[in-house]
Scaffold this motif. Structure first.
Motif, PDB file in Angstrom:
ATOM      1  N   ILE A  12       0.848  -1.126  -0.046  1.00  0.00           N
ATOM      2  CA  ILE A  12      -0.036  -0.060   0.093  1.00  0.00           C
ATOM      3  C   ILE A  12       0.898   1.288  -0.011  1.00  0.00           C
ATOM      4  O   ILE A  12       2.018   1.177   0.426  1.00  0.00           O
ATOM      5  N   VAL A  13       0.402   2.333  -0.252  1.00  0.00           N
ATOM      6  CA  VAL A  13       1.035   3.566  -0.492  1.00  0.00           C
ATOM      7  C   VAL A  13       0.399   4.385   0.869  1.00  0.00           C
ATOM      8  O   VAL A  13      -0.631   4.668   0.849  1.00  0.00           O
ATOM      9  N   ARG A  50      -2.280  11.026  -4.723  1.00  0.00           N
ATOM     10  CA  ARG A  50      -3.657  10.400  -4.494  1.00  0.00           C
ATOM     11  C   ARG A  50      -4.327  10.068  -5.620  1.00  0.00           C
ATOM     12  O   ARG A  50      -4.909   8.819  -6.036  1.00  0.00           O
ATOM     13  N   GLU A  51      -4.333  11.050  -6.596  1.00  0.00           N
ATOM     14  CA  GLU A  51      -5.004  10.935  -7.869  1.00  0.00           C
ATOM     15  C   GLU A  51      -4.472   9.831  -8.699  1.00  0.00           C
ATOM     16  O   GLU A  51      -4.921   8.998  -9.358  1.00  0.00           O
ATOM     17  N   LEU A  52      -3.090   9.779  -9.071  1.00  0.00           N
ATOM     18  CA  LEU A  52      -2.193   8.630  -9.382  1.00  0.00           C
ATOM     19  C   LEU A  52      -2.808   7.277  -9.035  1.00  0.00           C
ATOM     20  O   LEU A  52      -3.107   6.201  -9.683  1.00  0.00           O
ATOM     21  N   CYS A  53      -2.986   7.283  -7.603  1.00  0.00           N
ATOM     22  CA  CYS A  53      -3.199   5.871  -7.050  1.00  0.00           C
ATOM     23  C   CYS A  53      -4.591   5.585  -7.677  1.00  0.00           C
ATOM     24  O   CYS A  53      -4.778   4.317  -7.749  1.00  0.00           O
ATOM     25  N   LEU A  54      -5.662   6.499  -7.289  1.00  0.00           N
ATOM     26  CA  LEU A  54      -6.928   6.064  -7.802  1.00  0.00           C
ATOM     27  C   LEU A  54      -6.770   5.884  -9.289  1.00  0.00           C
ATOM     28  O   LEU A  54      -7.559   4.766  -9.727  1.00  0.00           O
ATOM     29  N   ILE A  56      -3.922   1.596  -7.280  1.00  0.00           N
ATOM     30  CA  ILE A  56      -2.755   1.332  -6.256  1.00  0.00           C
ATOM     31  C   ILE A  56      -3.680   1.642  -4.593  1.00  0.00           C
ATOM     32  O   ILE A  56      -4.197   2.647  -4.514  1.00  0.00           O
ATOM     33  N   PRO A  57      -3.761   0.402  -4.128  1.00  0.00           N
ATOM     34  CA  PRO A  57      -4.091   0.908  -2.581  1.00  0.00           C
ATOM     35  C   PRO A  57      -3.536   1.670  -1.671  1.00  0.00           C
ATOM     36  O   PRO A  57      -1.969   2.026  -2.150  1.00  0.00           O
ATOM     37  N   PHE A  58      -4.140   2.683  -1.061  1.00  0.00           N
ATOM     38  CA  PHE A  58      -3.373   3.780  -0.521  1.00  0.00           C
ATOM     39  C   PHE A  58      -4.280   4.121   0.825  1.00  0.00           C
ATOM     40  O   PHE A  58      -5.347   3.582   0.830  1.00  0.00           O
ATOM     41  N   MET A  59      -3.596   4.670   1.948  1.00  0.00           N
ATOM     42  CA  MET A  59      -4.055   5.148   2.933  1.00  0.00           C
ATOM     43  C   MET A  59      -3.538   6.560   3.250  1.00  0.00           C
ATOM     44  O   MET A  59      -2.555   6.810   2.887  1.00  0.00           O
TER      45      MET A  59
END
Length: 191
Positions: A42-43, A53-57, A61-64
């Motif tokens: 996760i990122v 955040r936009e890139l992960c969406l 890509i999972p992020f928190m």
């Protein structure tokens, strides 16, 4: 679990580092591609990195989100939330799956490990943070008890992209080694 730290302010670069492109690919994607081959990844973002955040969406890509108070505070927060984990900074684009495997194998889940390279292995053009004859790299294991060094083999881990000059160097290196190390095509030539 591997957590890619991508929530810093990027003050030396002056821009959000994880989304900067090296050879046509965002730096975070270079790191994520290697980490996700080894373990759940996760990122960790913060309010400082809205473009990341936009890139992960966009990439799924999972992020928190961490509180974003600073590196040490965020790592401590992540440790309290997730327990022991392997951490990677988002600005070491040449980290390989084998680097993650090496740390994972050495990590006992308790004692933190700081990833280092013997200074003799650091390419001469790089100027990493040096401590006791070792270059400190952005690949670590975070645990609750004590701390030790863990020697890694990949000399390109010494390139931590913090400045525009580092980014230019990473671009030159990427064009030379991407196909050899990662098996990725050169996006500019299609070969």
């Amino acid at each position: 679990m591997i957590i890619i730290l991508a929530g810093g302010k990027s003050t030396r670069m002056g821009k959000e580092k994880p989304v900067l492109k090296i050879a046509g690919k965002e730096m975070l994607l270079w790191v994520y591609a290697s980490a996700s081959r080894v373990d759940e990844t996760i990122v960790a973002l913060s309010k400082n990195t809205p473009k990341t955040r936009e890139l992960c969406l966009r990439e799924g890509i999972p992020f928190m989100e961490t509180p974003g108070k600073g590196y040490v505070e965020d790592v401590q927060w992540l440790l309290n939330e997730f327990g022991p984990f392997i951490s990677s900074s988002s600005d070491i684009p040449f980290v390989k799956p084998s680097d993650f495997y090496a740390v994972k194998k050495a990590f006992n889940g308790k004692t933190s490990l700081t990833g280092v390279l013997p200074i003799q292995k650091v390419p001469k053009d790089l100027k990493p943070l040096v401590y006791r004859g070792y270059a400190i790299v952005g690949l670590n294991a975070v645990g609750f008890e004590g701390e030790g060094f863990f020697e890694l083999e990949n000399p390109l881990l010494a390139l931590n992209v913090n400045t525009p000059e580092d980014l230019k160097l990473a671009e030159r290196i990427a064009r030379l080694v991407r196909k050899v190390i990662f098996g990725w095509e050169d996006l500019t030539t299609g070969r």
